[in-house]
Write an enzyme that holds these catalytic residues in place. Structure first.
Site, PDB file in Angstrom:
ATOM      1  N   CYS A  31       0.721  -1.157   0.015  1.00  7.30           N
ATOM      2  CA  CYS A  31      -0.125   0.003  -0.304  1.00  7.30           C
ATOM      3  C   CYS A  31       0.897   1.405  -0.062  1.00  7.30           C
ATOM      4  CB  CYS A  31      -0.926   0.048   1.344  1.00  7.30           C
ATOM      5  SG  CYS A  31      -1.741  -1.233   1.492  1.00  7.30           S
ATOM      6  N   ARG A  58       3.229   1.133  -5.271  1.00  4.16           N
ATOM      7  CA  ARG A  58       3.179   0.233  -4.108  1.00  4.16           C
ATOM      8  C   ARG A  58       2.074  -0.471  -3.938  1.00  4.16           C
ATOM      9  NH1 ARG A  58       6.428   1.975  -0.429  1.00  4.16           N
ATOM     10  NH2 ARG A  58       5.189   1.179   1.244  1.00  4.16           N
ATOM     11  N   TRP A 104      -2.669  -2.689  -2.254  1.00  2.25           N
ATOM     12  CA  TRP A 104      -2.182  -3.847  -2.627  1.00  2.25           C
ATOM     13  C   TRP A 104      -2.272  -4.925  -1.947  1.00  2.25           C
ATOM     14  CZ3 TRP A 104       1.429  -7.944  -3.031  1.00  2.25           C
ATOM     15  CH2 TRP A 104       1.987  -8.280  -4.406  1.00  2.25           C
ATOM     16  N   ASN A 130      -1.090   1.487   6.424  1.00  5.59           N
ATOM     17  CA  ASN A 130      -0.104   0.373   5.517  1.00  5.59           C
ATOM     18  C   ASN A 130       0.630  -0.609   6.468  1.00  5.59           C
ATOM     19  OD1 ASN A 130       1.931  -0.779   3.788  1.00  5.59           O
ATOM     20  ND2 ASN A 130       3.427   1.026   4.012  1.00  5.59           N
ATOM     21  N   GLY A 131       0.337  -1.493   6.456  1.00  2.10           N
ATOM     22  CA  GLY A 131       1.061  -2.804   7.320  1.00  2.10           C
ATOM     23  C   GLY A 131       0.153  -3.901   7.778  1.00  2.10           C
ATOM     24  N   GLU A 504      21.122 -20.289  -9.278  1.00  2.00           N
ATOM     25  CA  GLU A 504      20.179 -18.684  -9.287  1.00  2.00           C
ATOM     26  C   GLU A 504      21.415 -17.729  -9.360  1.00  2.00           C
ATOM     27  OE1 GLU A 504      17.626 -17.510  -9.497  1.00  2.00           O
ATOM     28  OE2 GLU A 504      17.673 -15.717  -8.602  1.00  2.00           O
ATOM     29  N   LYS A 508      21.384 -14.640 -11.938  1.00  3.16           N
ATOM     30  CA  LYS A 508      21.226 -13.299 -11.359  1.00  3.16           C
ATOM     31  C   LYS A 508      22.431 -12.459 -12.145  1.00  3.16           C
ATOM     32  CE  LYS A 508      18.407 -12.923 -10.219  1.00  3.16           C
ATOM     33  NZ  LYS A 508      16.987 -13.321  -9.979  1.00  3.16           N
ATOM     34  N   GLU A 511      21.846 -11.906 -16.045  1.00  4.53           N
ATOM     35  CA  GLU A 511      20.723 -11.169 -16.342  1.00  4.53           C
ATOM     36  C   GLU A 511      20.934  -9.628 -16.545  1.00  4.53           C
ATOM     37  OE1 GLU A 511      16.468 -12.083 -14.716  1.00  4.53           O
ATOM     38  OE2 GLU A 511      17.843 -12.606 -13.341  1.00  4.53           O
ATOM     39  N   HIS A 527      33.646 -33.467 -13.428  1.00  2.16           N
ATOM     40  CA  HIS A 527      33.201 -34.390 -14.570  1.00  2.16           C
ATOM     41  C   HIS A 527      33.293 -33.466 -15.605  1.00  2.16           C
ATOM     42  CE1 HIS A 527      32.337 -37.525 -11.711  1.00  2.16           C
ATOM     43  NE2 HIS A 527      31.762 -36.799 -10.966  1.00  2.16           N
ATOM     44  N   LYS A 621       9.532  -8.737 -17.183  1.00  8.90           N
ATOM     45  CA  LYS A 621       9.101  -9.224 -15.853  1.00  8.90           C
ATOM     46  C   LYS A 621       8.423 -10.443 -15.948  1.00  8.90           C
ATOM     47  CE  LYS A 621       9.403  -8.887 -11.193  1.00  8.90           C
ATOM     48  NZ  LYS A 621      10.540  -9.411 -10.887  1.00  8.90           N
TER      49      LYS A 621
HETATM   50  C1  F6R Z   1      14.987 -14.166 -12.906  1.00  9.89           C
HETATM   51  C2  F6R Z   1      13.443 -13.894 -13.241  1.00  9.89           C
HETATM   52  C3  F6R Z   1      12.743 -14.866 -13.956  1.00  9.89           C
HETATM   53  C4  F6R Z   1      11.676 -15.227 -13.354  1.00  9.89           C
HETATM   54  C5  F6R Z   1      10.734 -16.425 -14.189  1.00  9.89           C
HETATM   55  C6  F6R Z   1       9.432 -16.746 -13.617  1.00  9.89           C
HETATM   56  O1  F6R Z   1      15.516 -12.850 -12.119  1.00  9.89           O
HETATM   57  O2  F6R Z   1      12.852 -13.084 -12.464  1.00  9.89           O
HETATM   58  O3  F6R Z   1      13.830 -15.942 -14.305  1.00  9.89           O
HETATM   59  O4  F6R Z   1      11.816 -16.022 -12.116  1.00  9.89           O
HETATM   60  O5  F6R Z   1      10.606 -15.547 -15.398  1.00  9.89           O
HETATM   61  O6  F6R Z   1       8.719 -15.983 -13.468  1.00  9.89           O
HETATM   62  P1  F6R Z   1       7.445 -16.113 -12.297  1.00  9.89           P
HETATM   63  O7  F6R Z   1       8.185 -16.300 -10.788  1.00  9.89           O
HETATM   64  O8  F6R Z   1       6.580 -14.669 -12.193  1.00  9.89           O
HETATM   65  O9  F6R Z   1       6.910 -17.403 -12.635  1.00  9.89           O
END
Ligand code: F6R
Length: 626
Positions: A31, A58, A104, A130-131, A504, A508, A511, A527, A621
């Site tokens: 929020c 937010r 939200w 908010n909270g 992971e 990161k 990306e 291996h 995203k």
């Molecule tokens: C990496 C990243 C993506 C998402 C993937 C799945 O930093 O954000 O690899 O993890 O596209 O997305 P969601 O979690 O929305 O299913």
């Protein structure tokens, strides 16, 4: 314009309240909040509308505005985005005080009745919050007993927030003045909050905070209160950030700040904001990615506030199914793999994790005895949705671990768990990933019939993270990033629970920094990948204090003897390390401690290499296509 007397019955909804009680859930939200008090006479609602638009990042599932006008209290609430509302609706509302809220919800009802402000019975008190009021059930019982009224007669919404106006009202009836009633109420609240309250006939706003953001802007004969500065940056750059458990009384004439506990006066520290409006939406950080990394202690705190019943119900379903498949894509796939590992090690249940896009081959094994467990921030990822639709056709039960309420996966699932971390704006997932880990740990403990132990562990983890994940840590990692920034390749190794984190870590770094990075289980090195190691090759070794430590050290020795430059991510130092990133020892939650410095490293590498970490090239995203 809607006046208070016309609103009297509109918000009353005993049915919703009963549904809410039956489900035993409560509303959690991130929020945006806004308050104004000053000499402005016209368009005070429009001012709140503009502010809420700037706070929309937010929260954006519903909103509400209340203003004190010469004709009475103006109230406008709606489901949907504030930016979809028509600006004209707010014109012509005159007054000197207004509050606004953009919500939200991550649990339960997105509805007009649940949107803020919330009111006391005669709607003279308007509250935005908010909270989470964690003890709202106890406070409801307290109010019921003291006022001798039923829930239906008192509460109209499903929110935890609504106890606040009723408590203030109760203390007013007990003979206290507005400020005293507000303070008494504040002392009773447990959880996190930033609260702003307007009372009909009083020329000031009262506000308090504990844990949730609240910033004050000082203009000429006017003050602004908000969750974040962009809400008023067009009007003033002079701001002050109240501390936890401090409250404010703000009128056009001035502001008074006091401790909620003992009433001691607190001197406000005013500072000048120098950021532009866009960067200010990041709460002062240069990028959303950094903001989201640094807010992980809070995000984890929210994530572990799960209803026991929901965790236990999900664990029961997992236990009783013959085949348990975790599924996710990208970062969420790595977290799905952790789900598999935690289910096996803590929950004593065999499971298999799949990458969403590779699941088709296994669809034939889905039946009524199997369970699909989807991990997804957005709840919209196409490859996971496809697997879930195969499951649905075959009568397979579905559990989803999500961030976004109302998403496609939310609608397709038999049971859902929400990480409650608020919107994740940067493309690279950070706070959602660690929050997913936290909930997967709790679930595994529930599966192993030791949920109490899991909750205890996670509370300790949150405490540790609050001390550790700070700007100081970010600065420390930036120094490491300076040394690594010109590399072409980077390798990461980990074992056991930290093997998915090695993967992971690699994505990161790829990306946002565009450096070639690869993660391997430590044991896989010899291996094949060890052929890549030469003098100076950079390797990050994730070495927690667990049963993988000895093997990890021997893998690291193999690398070191071939000239690798070792960056150790570990609670303990080793002479093998050329760089040591010290992390807290948090037991089976070690993936959280290993991942956070790597997220920071990826972030700083990106910035040092001149990339925009919030919007990496070629990425979106939410991947809603196959
Ligand atoms: C990496 C990243 C993506 C998402 C993937 C799945 O930093 O954000 O690899 O993890 O596209 O997305 P969601 O979690 O929305 O299913």
């Amino acid at each position: 314009m809607m006046l208070e007397h016309r609103q009297a019955t509109v918000f009353f909804c005993p049915k919703a309240w009963k549904l809410f009680c039956g489900a035993g859930c409560y509303i959690k939200h991130m929020c945006g909040i806004f308050g104004y008090v000053g000499e402005r006479q016209s368009d005070v609602a429009l001012l709140a509308y503009w502010a809420l638009r700037d706070l929309e990042y937010r929260g954006y599932d519903s909103w509400g505005i209340a203003a004190m006008t010469p004709e009475g209290i103006y109230i406008k609430k709606s489901v949907g985005k504030i930016s979809d509302a028509n600006e004209r609706e707010f014109r012509g509302v005159s007054g000197k005080i207004a509050v606004g809220h953009s919500r939200w919800a991550t649990h339960g009802g997105v509805s007009e009745v649940n949107s803020h402000p919330h009111f006391n019975r005669d709607r003279t008190i308007s509250v935005i919050h908010n909270g989470i009021v964690e003890n709202h059930n106890e406070l409801r019982a307290f109010l019921r007993e003291k006022l001798g009224v039923s829930h239906e007669d008192l509460f109209v919404s499903e929110t935890d927030t609504e106890v606040i106006p009723h408590l203030i009202d109760y203390f007013l009836r007990e003979g206290k003045n507005f400020e005293q009633a507000f303070v008494e109420t504040g002392k009773m609240l447990e959880g996190r909050y930033a609260v702003v309250v307007m009372k009909k006939g009083e020329p000031y706003l009262l506000a308090m905070r504990d844990g949730s953001p609240l910033v004050v802007g000082e203009g000429r004969d006017e003050y602004y209160l908000a969750s974040d500065v962009p809400a008023f940056l067009d009007h003033t750059r002079t701001v002050c950030y109240p501390g936890d458990r401090e409250y404010l009384k703000v009128s056009a004439d001035g502001m008074m700040m006091r401790s909620l506990e003992n009433g001691t006066k607190v001197e406000p520290k005013w500072i000048e904001i120098v950021w532009d409006k866009v960067s200010a939406t990041k709460e002062g950080h240069a990028h959303y990615m950094l903001k989201e990394i640094l807010e992980q202690p809070l995000a984890l705190d929210k994530a572990i506030h799960q209803e026991d019943e929901q965790l236990l119900a999900a664990a029961r379903l997992m236990k009783e199914r013959e085949h348990l498949f975790f599924i996710g894509c990208g970062t969420a796939a790595k977290m799905a793999k952790l789900g598999e590992l935690y289910a096996a090690t803590v929950g004593e249940k065999l499971a298999t994790a799949f990458v969403g896009s590779e699941f088709n081959t296994y669809g034939r094994f889905l039946d009524r005895k199997s369970l699909l467990f989807a991990v997804s921030q957005s709840g919209e990822t196409a490859d996971v949705l496809e697997a879930l639709s195969i499951g649905r056709k075959k009568g397979t039960k579905i559990i989803s671990l999500l961030n976004v309420v109302g998403s496609s996966m939310d609608r397709m699932s038999d049971q859902k768990l929400f990480i409650n971390t608020g919107p994740e704006i940067a493309v690279a997932s950070t706070k959602a990933a660690t929050a997913q880990i936290a909930v997967l740990i709790l679930l595994a403990y529930a599966l192993g019939k030791k949920l109490g132990e899991g909750k205890h562990l996670m509370r300790k983890v949150v405490k540790e993270m609050k001390q550790w994940v700070t700007l100081d840590l970010s600065r420390e990692i930036r120094i490491v990033a300076q040394k690594l920034k010109d590399t072409n390749d980077l390798y990461i190794i980990g074992r056991g629970l930290n093997a998915p984190i090695a993967h992971e870590a690699a994505i990161k770094i790829q990306e946002v920094s565009y450096i070639h990075a690869e993660g391997f289980p430590g044991g896989e090195l010899k291996h094949g990948p060890i052929a890549l190691i030469q003098k100076g090759t950079l390797v990050i070794a994730l070495i927690p204090n667990d049963e993988t430590k000895r093997d990890m050290e021997s893998n690291t020795t193999e690398l070191k003897s071939r000239g690798a430059y070792i960056i150790g991510v570990s609670p303990s130092h080793s002479p093998l390390f050329d760089e040591w990133i010290q992390v807290p020892d948090i037991g089976v939650a070690s993936p959280i401690a290993s991942l956070i410095p790597i997220q920071l490293l990826a972030y700083h590498l990106a910035v040092l290499r001149g990339n925009d970490p919030d919007k990496p090239r070629n990425l979106a995203k939410s991947v809603t296509v196959k």
